[in-house]
Structures are given as C-alpha cells and as structure tokens.
Design an enzyme around this catalytic site. Structure first.
Site, PDB file in Angstrom:
ATOM      1  N   VAL A  59       0.832  -1.344   0.099  1.00  0.00           N
ATOM      2  CA  VAL A  59      -0.017   0.116  -0.091  1.00  0.00           C
ATOM      3  C   VAL A  59       0.931   1.056  -0.101  1.00  0.00           C
ATOM      4  O   VAL A  59       1.779   1.260   0.818  1.00  0.00           O
ATOM      5  CB  VAL A  59      -0.777  -0.071   1.305  1.00  0.00           C
ATOM      6  CG1 VAL A  59      -1.752   1.428   1.281  1.00  0.00           C
ATOM      7  CG2 VAL A  59      -1.738  -1.302   1.181  1.00  0.00           C
ATOM      8  N   ALA A 104       4.692   4.203   2.851  1.00  0.00           N
ATOM      9  CA  ALA A 104       4.041   2.848   2.231  1.00  0.00           C
ATOM     10  C   ALA A 104       4.256   2.029   3.286  1.00  0.00           C
ATOM     11  O   ALA A 104       4.831   2.052   4.310  1.00  0.00           O
ATOM     12  CB  ALA A 104       4.896   2.624   0.930  1.00  0.00           C
ATOM     13  N   LYS A 105       3.595   0.747   2.951  1.00  0.00           N
ATOM     14  CA  LYS A 105       3.828  -0.524   3.963  1.00  0.00           C
ATOM     15  C   LYS A 105       3.515  -1.638   3.050  1.00  0.00           C
ATOM     16  O   LYS A 105       2.528  -1.711   2.130  1.00  0.00           O
ATOM     17  CB  LYS A 105       2.995  -0.599   5.127  1.00  0.00           C
ATOM     18  CG  LYS A 105       3.594  -1.320   6.188  1.00  0.00           C
ATOM     19  CD  LYS A 105       4.597  -0.653   6.840  1.00  0.00           C
ATOM     20  CE  LYS A 105       5.177  -1.178   7.997  1.00  0.00           C
ATOM     21  NZ  LYS A 105       6.012  -0.314   8.858  1.00  0.00           N
ATOM     22  N   GLY A 106       4.004  -2.926   3.256  1.00  0.00           N
ATOM     23  CA  GLY A 106       3.764  -4.146   2.689  1.00  0.00           C
ATOM     24  C   GLY A 106       3.449  -5.244   3.731  1.00  0.00           C
ATOM     25  O   GLY A 106       4.007  -5.167   4.778  1.00  0.00           O
ATOM     26  N   ASP A 145      10.455  -4.884   8.630  1.00  0.00           N
ATOM     27  CA  ASP A 145       9.387  -4.702   9.524  1.00  0.00           C
ATOM     28  C   ASP A 145       9.184  -6.070  10.618  1.00  0.00           C
ATOM     29  O   ASP A 145      10.073  -6.843  10.425  1.00  0.00           O
ATOM     30  CB  ASP A 145       7.946  -4.320   8.975  1.00  0.00           C
ATOM     31  CG  ASP A 145       6.982  -3.482  10.046  1.00  0.00           C
ATOM     32  OD1 ASP A 145       7.392  -2.203  10.239  1.00  0.00           O
ATOM     33  OD2 ASP A 145       6.207  -4.304  10.555  1.00  0.00           O
TER      34      ASP A 145
END
Ligand code: GLU
Length: 417
Positions: A59, A104-106, A145
C-alpha cells in the site's frame, strides 16, 4: 478482522489535527484515501512438493513529500486495513522526521517461523516480482518490519536487480552491509528509542538510575532498546516475549537475558538468576516509570489503560495503543511519546542508507548515528513545543507538525491536471 480498525483510527487522528489547525477538508482530503493499494497472490512450491498460495499487499499511502517508504511485514494476522494504517503512519512519521519521503507498507499473510529458509526465499522473490512495477529507488522503497530482516531485504534487492539487468541497491533499505546496507541501520530503531528516552528524562530532570522500565517484546527493536537503556543505567524490571514475561523489582540481568533471546530462545526457557514469571498483561500493568510496548499493535486497550500504572508510555511498536485507551490515558495524565516520533530512528537510518546508495558513497557509523540523533531530537523538541502551544497531547502534536508539512507540500504541488 480485528475489532479495532487501525486505518479508521489513523483518519480520526488526522481529523483531530486538522481541527487544531482549523484546516478546510480540501487541504487534507487526499490523506484520507491511500494513493495505491495492491493485493497480490504469491504461489510458492513448498519443500514437500506441494504448492501453497499466499496473499500479500503493498500500500502506498502518500507520495506528497517524496518517494513512498516503509517496511514489509510477514505475519499470520496481516490484514489490509492494518497495512493501510501502517502506510499512513509512515507518511506522518517521515513528515515529522522531516525526511523527503512519503509513506508505504507491505504485508504478507504468513507465519515466517513455519517456513524453511528456501521457502522464505521463494516467497520473497515471488512477492518482489508481483510488486515490482510499483517499487524502485525513486518510487517506493521497502525495508524490514515485523517478521522480516536484512536477508529478506537482500533477496528483494537481488530479485529486483535481476529483473532490471543491473544492481540497484537503492530499491530497498535494511540490506546486509556487504551489499549496500548501511552501518548503524540494524540497531537504529532501538538506539533511536533510547535517544528519545534519554532526552525526555533530561528535559524532565529525571535521573535514569531512578527510572524503572518495563519492555513488552524483545524482537529487533525491544532487545536493542533494552541494551541501550541498560547502558544508560535505567533499571529494567520487566521484559516479555511471545512466551510470557519475567519480573524483578530490583532489576533484571539484561546482559544474560539478551544473550538468551539473541540465541533465538524463548524467555520461557530462561532460567538464570532471580525473577518471577508474569503474563504479558501483568507486564503492561507493571508499576514503573516507563512502559515500552515493543511488540505489535493494539496491545494497550481500554481495559489495560484503566489499570495501567506506568508514569510514561514510549511507543516502540507501531500503533500499540488503541484510540479508546488513548482517551483513558489522557484522563489519567499518563503521557505517551507516540510511535511516529519514538520509533522513527529506523526510517531515519534507512534514509541514510538510501542516500549512500543513490550517491555510491559509504558513511561511517558515527555519521549515520549523528543524522539519526539530530532528526530525532529536533522532532521531539518540536512535538513538545507544539503540545505546549496548543495544550494538546504529544500524539496530537506529532500529527499537527506532520500534517502542517504535508498540507504545505500539497499546496505547493497543486493538483494535476
Ligand atoms: N518498518 C520500520 C518502521 O515502521 C522501518 C521503515 C523503513 O525503514 O523504511 O518505521
């Protein structure tokens, strides 16, 4: 789905900050919807010959202030609303730290401990291929992360480079140092937390030696934080991991505990010295000066907040406090140094790694540590000042500072076409 919608909580914080600043909705409406949400399937041929199809996301919340930036999480409970919130928090974290990045992040729905090394590599490479058109050093730069590490980032970099035909280290941060990772990155989040705590104690005239600390979680972030706070002479009286916690009101033997957990062993099998075994809930309710939630989100709920006895909360994890708990803690006058400030050391060191990659240069660990410290102390002071100016919580002040910068960027850039 979790009973807390993290993305809704994130929007609620934007709305509160916008109200403080008296902003019209049109100034910040673009931050209430993510720029891009990508959902992918990731087929992996498992060691037993069968095929398992995993589900993953990337995202991009906002690229207003620069390329999107944020980690990739491997966890069995990953869900899209959580990834959206994590991406949004990255936008605000980078804006608050004054880095030229968006957020952003996945995430991939997987318990990485159940996969072999080979399966983990295949999963990472296939996930990289699926998100490949949307990432890149000028576009979106992943990082580690929860559940991911430097090896996973190295595979990601290799896959991306192989597909492009040449080595592109700047596509990801948190890689191994041998292949373009930065000195100081691996411990930057925990080290940064200790910088924020040290400064906060100094500003409030509190001596570290009289500071009792409880830490929930001894992963990448929690264990480095414990090490640095121990060196600072704080008294760490309680720690926990997924298997439960241990407590000693006179202080725990941190060196030996860290040796144990760094050998990838659970606290439940730790036997050295004197301590009492406690549950994770008991850890959160430990009477202490500083409570550090360094595990996952939504740990400090309203139920916990009502009984919480710590004097200050320093958020090492992203989103550990629910919104209703936030309200209760404010009523109890328990200040919270929020995640987007307290744990920003990681992404600041990531920025150092990216700058080095883009320029083909190498910094010393001292140079990296200085950049991390300068950005963190500047942010902390700005948040404290803003909280005094508007008489608002540190969390809201952090959102106010970040939102001010984001709205400025939005106004300068305008809307195309
Ligand atoms: N995953 C970390 C965070 O939540 C680091 C992000 C990065 O370095 O890009 O801040």
């Amino acid at each position: 789905m979790s009973q807390y919608n993290a993305f809704e909580n994130f929007i609620a914080n934007i709305e509160k900050a916008a109200a403080v600043l008296n902003l019209p909705e049109s100034d910040y409406a673009n931050l209430k919807i993510c720029e891009r949400e990508l959902k992918v399937s990731i087929p992996v041929e498992m060691d037993n010959g069968g095929v398992k199809v995993f589900e993953g996301y990337r995202v991009q919340h906002s690229s207003l202030r620069g390329p999107c930036k944020g980690g990739i999480r491997y966890h069995q409970d990953v869900e899209i609303e959580e990834v959206k919130a994590l991406a949004g928090w990255m936008t605000f974290k980078c804006a608050l730290a004054n880095l030229p990045y968006g957020g952003a992040k996945g995430g991939v729905i997987v318990d990485p401990s159940e996969l072999s090394e080979k399966e983990l590599e295949k999963l990472t490479r296939r996930y990289t291929i699926k998100i490949l058109p949307f990432i890149g050093p000028n576009q979106d730069i992943p990082a580690p992360d929860v559940g991911t590490n430097s090896q996973i980032m190295s595979w990601l970099m290799d896959t991306f480079s192989a597909m492009k035909g040449y080595t592109i280290p700047g596509v990801v941060t948190g890689k191994d140092v041998e292949i373009g990772g930065s000195l100081g990155r691996a411990e930057a989040t925990g080290r940064g937390l200790h910088i924020v705590i040290k400064e906060f104690l100094m500003l409030n005239n509190i001596s570290p030696a009289t500071t009792r600390v409880a830490i929930q979680g001894l992963g990448n972030v929690g264990n480095v934080t414990a090490e640095y706070l121990h060196k600072l002479r704080c008294k760490i009286i309680a720690v926990s991991d997924v298997s439960g916690g241990i407590f000693n009101p006179d202080g725990l033997d941190i060196k030996s505990i860290l040796q144990h957990v760094r050998a990838k062993k659970l606290l439940s099998s730790y036997e050295e010295g004197t301590f009492t075994r406690i549950t994770n809930k008991e850890l959160l309710l430990t009477p202490c000066e500083i409570l550090i939630p360094a595990a996952l989100q939504n740990q400090i709920t309203a139920e916990i907040a009502k009984e919480l006895k710590a004097k200050v909360i320093i958020e090492a994890a992203n989103g550990p406090t629910t919104t209703d708990a936030d309200t209760i803690l404010a009523q109890k006058n328990i200040p919270i140094i929020p995640d987007i400030l307290a744990n920003a050391g990681g992404v600041i060191a990531s920025y150092c790694e990216w700058v080095q990659n883009m320029q083909g240069i190498k910094w010393t660990v001292k140079q990296v540590n200085e950049v991390v410290q300068t950005h963190l102390i500047e942010s902390l002071n700005l948040v404290i000042q803003t909280s005094q100016d508007y008489k608002i919580s540190y969390r809201l002040a952090a959102y106010v500072v970040a939102l001010t910068r984001l709205v400025k960027a939005h106004k300068l850039r305008g809307i195309f076409p």
